[in-house]
Write an enzyme that holds these catalytic residues in place. Structure first.
Site, PDB file in Angstrom:
ATOM      1  N   LYS A   1      45.568   9.810  49.425  1.00 28.83           N
ATOM      2  CA  LYS A   1      44.335  10.557  49.678  1.00 28.83           C
ATOM      3  C   LYS A   1      44.412  11.300  50.999  1.00 28.83           C
ATOM      4  CE  LYS A   1      41.106   8.592  51.728  1.00 28.83           C
ATOM      5  NZ  LYS A   1      40.575   8.433  53.111  1.00 28.83           N
TER       6      LYS A   1
ATOM      7  N   LYS B   1      42.929  12.212  62.708  1.00 31.61           N
ATOM      8  CA  LYS B   1      43.331  11.160  61.769  1.00 31.61           C
ATOM      9  C   LYS B   1      44.303  11.700  60.728  1.00 31.61           C
ATOM     10  CE  LYS B   1      43.683   7.333  59.552  1.00 31.61           C
ATOM     11  NZ  LYS B   1      42.625   6.538  58.934  1.00 31.61           N
TER      12      LYS B   1
ATOM     13  N   SER C   1      37.891   7.977  56.636  1.00 34.50           N
ATOM     14  CA  SER C   1      38.905   9.020  56.783  1.00 34.50           C
ATOM     15  C   SER C   1      38.694  10.033  55.668  1.00 34.50           C
ATOM     16  CB  SER C   1      40.310   8.421  56.698  1.00 34.50           C
ATOM     17  OG  SER C   1      40.545   7.553  57.785  1.00 34.50           O
TER      18      SER C   1
END
Length: 294
Positions: A236, A168, A93
């Site tokens: 993140k 995502k 990701s």
């Protein structure tokens, strides 16, 4: 198929294991020693270039954008071992914008690039029930789809390169805001004197029902914050969302708020806790724990 797998962490190891169980020949590389069950059945390579030289498809499952950049283009990286006609699949990701740049470099070598980040966490990785969100050429996607089918259930080609990563990021925005909503609801209900477990049970039968309320609401009540997906990793992902929003000129105020709640938890030593521990920031502000006696 000869498949390379780089990154054998909490997610990568079981994903790689499913491919081995399906009969594929695996060539692996990871920063530390491969898990024993993988090492016994796969060929361990000294570097990413050797993996790429040995296989038809290279899969990456790494923590963040700089990790992918290093593995692809660093010394003895994937790019150094590629030859025309191979496919690079990044299931990490990472930044959608950087993904498009990585793809241009790989495609210039005569290879295809598919970004295919996943949702479902460690549980989904072990159960081979991951949701896989893909971006890339349809021909490349169809070539690697049989591999995805061994690791996941809901597999979608969203569009071109980068669209998987964009999906995502959107997923992580929704998940974070739902965790915050469930946390606020349970803190409110508990401080008002209601039994949070029974409140959750009642809400599960109504329009507020969700997987987050079901799974993460239970974690908040039972105080089981051992990670399925860590606060630090979700931070993140939200940073990617906010950086992308700046580039696109989009305001994401609720996402920014959720990111700050996670930052508060991380600042108090909770970066390695499950992301459901976001509730701890809300509890700190309320001066009240959802289940004080737990």
């Amino acid at each position: 198929m000869k498949v390379g797998f780089i990154g054998l962490g909490i997610m990568g190891a079981p994903m790689c294991g499913h491919l081995i169980a399906a009969g594929h020949e695996l060539f692996v590389h990871t920063r530390s020693k491969p898990p024993a069950e993988i090492a016994a059945k796969a060929i361990t390579c000294p570097d990413a270039a050797t993996v790429a030289q040995s296989v038809d498809v290279v899969i990456l499952m790494l923590p963040d954008t700089p990790d992918v950049a290093k593995v692809l283009f660093g010394e003895r990286g994937v790019a150094a071992g590629l030859s025309q006609g191979k496919v690079v699949v990044d299931m990490s990701s990472i930044s959608p914008m950087e993904t498009k740049e990585f793809a241009k470099k790989i495609e210039a070598l005569g290879c295809d690039y598919v970004d295919a980040p996943v949702s479902g966490g460690e549980v989904g990785a072990k159960a081979a029930s991951l949701t896989i969100m893909c971006g890339g050429k349809e021909s490349a996607f169809e070539r690697v789809k049989p591999l995805f089918e061994k690791m996941g259930k809901n597999i979608t080609l969203v569009g071109g390169v980068g669209d998987g990563q964009t999906t995502k990021v959107a997923n992580q925005i929704i998940v974070a805001l739902n965790i915050a909503a469930v946390g606020e609801a349970l803190v409110f209900a508990s401080k008002a004197g209601a039994d949070p477990a029974k409140v959750r049970q009642a809400l599960m039968g109504g329009f507020a029902a969700s997987r987050i309320l079901e799974v993460h609401g239970e974690r908040m009540i039972k105080r089981t914050f051992n990670p399925g997906f860590r606060i630090g990793l979700h931070q993140k992902d939200l940073s990617l969302a906010l950086a992308g929003a700046r580039t696109l000129g989009v305001a994401l105020p609720q996402t920014a708020g959720a990111a700050q709640l996670m930052q508060a938890v991380a600042a108090n030593g909770g970066a390695e806790l499950d992301h459901s521990a976001l509730v701890k920031a809300l509890e700190l502000m309320a001066g009240h724990v959802v289940t004080p006696d737990a």
